[in-house]
Motif scaffolding. Structure first.
Motif, PDB file in Angstrom:
ATOM      1  N   THR A  15     -16.813 -82.944   5.721  1.00  8.79           N
ATOM      2  CA  THR A  15     -16.007 -83.689   6.686  1.00  8.79           C
ATOM      3  C   THR A  15     -16.461 -83.384   8.106  1.00  8.79           C
ATOM      4  O   THR A  15     -17.074 -82.349   8.374  1.00  8.79           O
ATOM      5  CB  THR A  15     -14.512 -83.358   6.538  1.00  8.79           C
ATOM      6  OG1 THR A  15     -14.304 -81.981   6.890  1.00  8.79           O
ATOM      7  CG2 THR A  15     -14.040 -83.587   5.113  1.00  8.79           C
ATOM      8  N   ALA A  16     -16.134 -84.295   9.027  1.00  7.92           N
ATOM      9  CA  ALA A  16     -16.555 -84.159  10.425  1.00  7.92           C
ATOM     10  C   ALA A  16     -15.814 -83.013  11.110  1.00  7.92           C
ATOM     11  O   ALA A  16     -14.642 -82.741  10.827  1.00  7.92           O
ATOM     12  CB  ALA A  16     -16.302 -85.463  11.175  1.00  7.92           C
ATOM     13  N   GLY A  17     -16.527 -82.324  12.027  1.00  7.57           N
ATOM     14  CA  GLY A  17     -15.905 -81.278  12.817  1.00  7.57           C
ATOM     15  C   GLY A  17     -15.057 -81.858  13.937  1.00  7.57           C
ATOM     16  O   GLY A  17     -15.080 -83.068  14.197  1.00  7.57           O
ATOM     17  N   GLU A  55     -10.223 -92.254   2.694  1.00 11.67           N
ATOM     18  CA  GLU A  55     -11.416 -91.674   2.092  1.00 11.67           C
ATOM     19  C   GLU A  55     -12.539 -92.695   2.147  1.00 11.67           C
ATOM     20  O   GLU A  55     -12.339 -93.850   1.778  1.00 11.67           O
ATOM     21  CB  GLU A  55     -11.157 -91.244   0.650  1.00 11.67           C
ATOM     22  CG  GLU A  55     -10.199 -90.057   0.528  1.00 11.67           C
ATOM     23  CD  GLU A  55     -10.039 -89.595  -0.905  1.00 11.67           C
ATOM     24  OE1 GLU A  55     -10.190 -90.439  -1.810  1.00 11.67           O
ATOM     25  OE2 GLU A  55      -9.776 -88.410  -1.124  1.00 11.67           O
ATOM     26  N   ILE A  56     -13.690 -92.248   2.619  1.00 14.23           N
ATOM     27  CA  ILE A  56     -14.820 -93.150   2.820  1.00 14.23           C
ATOM     28  C   ILE A  56     -15.837 -92.946   1.703  1.00 14.23           C
ATOM     29  O   ILE A  56     -16.324 -91.824   1.507  1.00 14.23           O
ATOM     30  CB  ILE A  56     -15.491 -92.891   4.180  1.00 14.23           C
ATOM     31  CG1 ILE A  56     -14.462 -93.001   5.307  1.00 14.23           C
ATOM     32  CG2 ILE A  56     -16.647 -93.852   4.403  1.00 14.23           C
ATOM     33  CD1 ILE A  56     -14.973 -92.506   6.632  1.00 14.23           C
ATOM     34  N   ASP A  89     -18.093 -91.898  12.079  1.00 17.25           N
ATOM     35  CA  ASP A  89     -18.724 -91.875  10.765  1.00 17.25           C
ATOM     36  C   ASP A  89     -18.711 -93.227  10.071  1.00 17.25           C
ATOM     37  O   ASP A  89     -19.484 -93.451   9.144  1.00 17.25           O
ATOM     38  CB  ASP A  89     -18.018 -90.846   9.869  1.00 17.25           C
ATOM     39  CG  ASP A  89     -18.323 -89.422  10.290  1.00 17.25           C
ATOM     40  OD1 ASP A  89     -19.325 -89.238  11.018  1.00 17.25           O
ATOM     41  OD2 ASP A  89     -17.583 -88.507   9.914  1.00 17.25           O
ATOM     42  N   VAL A  90     -17.835 -94.122  10.506  1.00 15.90           N
ATOM     43  CA  VAL A  90     -17.709 -95.401   9.808  1.00 15.90           C
ATOM     44  C   VAL A  90     -17.843 -96.611  10.722  1.00 15.90           C
ATOM     45  O   VAL A  90     -18.146 -97.709  10.258  1.00 15.90           O
ATOM     46  CB  VAL A  90     -16.358 -95.477   9.057  1.00 15.90           C
ATOM     47  CG1 VAL A  90     -16.280 -94.414   7.989  1.00 15.90           C
ATOM     48  CG2 VAL A  90     -15.197 -95.324  10.021  1.00 15.90           C
ATOM     49  N   PRO A 127     -13.231 -87.461   2.844  1.00 17.71           N
ATOM     50  CA  PRO A 127     -11.887 -87.580   3.408  1.00 17.71           C
ATOM     51  C   PRO A 127     -11.912 -87.596   4.935  1.00 17.71           C
ATOM     52  O   PRO A 127     -12.726 -86.909   5.557  1.00 17.71           O
ATOM     53  CB  PRO A 127     -11.162 -86.337   2.877  1.00 17.71           C
ATOM     54  CG  PRO A 127     -12.244 -85.358   2.592  1.00 17.71           C
ATOM     55  CD  PRO A 127     -13.453 -86.150   2.213  1.00 17.71           C
ATOM     56  N   VAL A 128     -11.013 -88.383   5.535  1.00 18.60           N
ATOM     57  CA  VAL A 128     -10.870 -88.451   6.988  1.00 18.60           C
ATOM     58  C   VAL A 128      -9.437 -88.043   7.330  1.00 18.60           C
ATOM     59  O   VAL A 128      -8.476 -88.626   6.821  1.00 18.60           O
ATOM     60  CB  VAL A 128     -11.169 -89.870   7.521  1.00 18.60           C
ATOM     61  CG1 VAL A 128     -10.940 -89.922   9.028  1.00 18.60           C
ATOM     62  CG2 VAL A 128     -12.589 -90.272   7.190  1.00 18.60           C
TER      63      VAL A 128
END
Length: 306
Positions: free
Chosen positions: A181-183, A155-156, A26-27, A144-145
């Motif tokens: 948030t990512a699965g 946190e992004i 994601d980043v 949040p990650v």
């Protein structure tokens, strides 16, 4: 992961967090970030477990053993043949007398259930005037990650351009699919929910899809009738005050309330009679003449019957 065989668990965990943050899909802007992120996660599954790390170290310690080298050479020669995990498991069992830890790792990785990401929810303030038609808004929030332990790591900041439909109401929720948030393990992302909060208006009160506005008028406007300008959410209109209007009387202006998919609500003007702040002698004489001419009128006569 760039750690030494002698490094303790804390050092390994620090290295994992650094690399997971660096290669998180994601980043990260690194090439093949997703593949590297998976490699780091798999390495942590082995090195973060004392028993599995010990088995890995045992295998590494015998990397120069002739039998190990022979197997490695056979593996390299059969790259284009049907080499599989079972072949390696058989070798590991004959060499150490037990099953391969990597076979267990692979089984656990494949058997790990897909986990959907977390939903997020933020509140979005909307002005009454903005509810009349669809409009675009730019929203910002923090994504949040979490690490493999479910602990928040960072946190992004994230920004989205969204469309707010016409007719939204206070408390209404709008779903932005996949913006949570990512699965995990191939699971889908969570969603972002926008909860609409209608900002208080200095003039209008909300009653369902209708609006109310208090309209102050003078005693003579109430007595004689008048046409006065009043505001609506879009513009100003002329409102007709009937002669003999009473305080608290509600006048309906059709279609000037809030909108929804079916129809528009109405605007109700609530009359409030306001006396002038100062009265001179001439005005007092005029009020006395009115009082004398209406001497028989008693607005409180119903009290006597009760």
């Amino acid at each position: 992961m760039g750690v030494k065989p002698t490094d303790d668990l804390k050092t390994i965990k620090t290295a994992y967090r650094r690399l997971a943050k660096k290669y998180h899909p994601d980043v990260s802007k690194e090439p093949n970030a997703e593949d590297k992120f998976k490699e780091v996660a798999e390495a942590w599954q082995v090195l973060g477990d004392e028993q599995r790390r010990a088995e890995y170290d045992e295998l590494w310690a015998h990397r120069n053993d002739p039998q190990f080298k022979q197997f490695t050479q056979q593996n390299q020669q059969s790259q284009h043949e049907h080499f599989n995990q079972e072949s390696f498991d058989d070798f590991y069992a004959s060499f150490f007398g037990k099953g391969s830890p990597f076979s267990k790792q692979e089984q656990r990785y494949q058997q790990s259930p897909k986990q959907r990401g977390h939903d997020l929810e933020i509140e979005l303030a909307v002005f009454l005037e903005e509810t009349l038609e669809e409009h675009k808004r730019t929203i910002s929030y923090h994504l949040p990650v979490y690490n493999v332990f479910g602990i928040l790591e960072t946190e992004i900041p994230k920004t989205l351009n969204v469309k707010i439909p016409a007719g939204v109401s206070d408390g209404q929720r709008i779903r932005l699919k996949g913006q949570g948030t990512a699965g995990e393990n191939g699971g889908e992302n969570g969603d972002l929910w926008l909860t609409i909060r209608i900002a208080p208006h200095p003039l209008f009160d909300i009653k369902g899809h209708d609006l109310e506005i208090v309209v102050p008028i003078t005693p003579w406007e109430a007595a004689l009738g008048a046409k006065i300008p009043i505001p609506t959410l879009k513009d100003k209109i002329l409102l007709t005050i009937p002669a003999g209007s009473q305080a608290g009387q509600r006048l309906r202006i059709k279609g000037k309330g809030l909108v929804n998919k079916q129809h528009s609500g109405d605007l109700y003007a609530i009359i409030k009679i306001v006396m002038p702040p100062k009265i001179d002698e001439e005005t007092l004489v005029l009020w006395q003449k009115i009082a004398d001419s209406q001497a028989t009128y008693n607005p409180r006569k119903d009290w006597e019957n009760k």
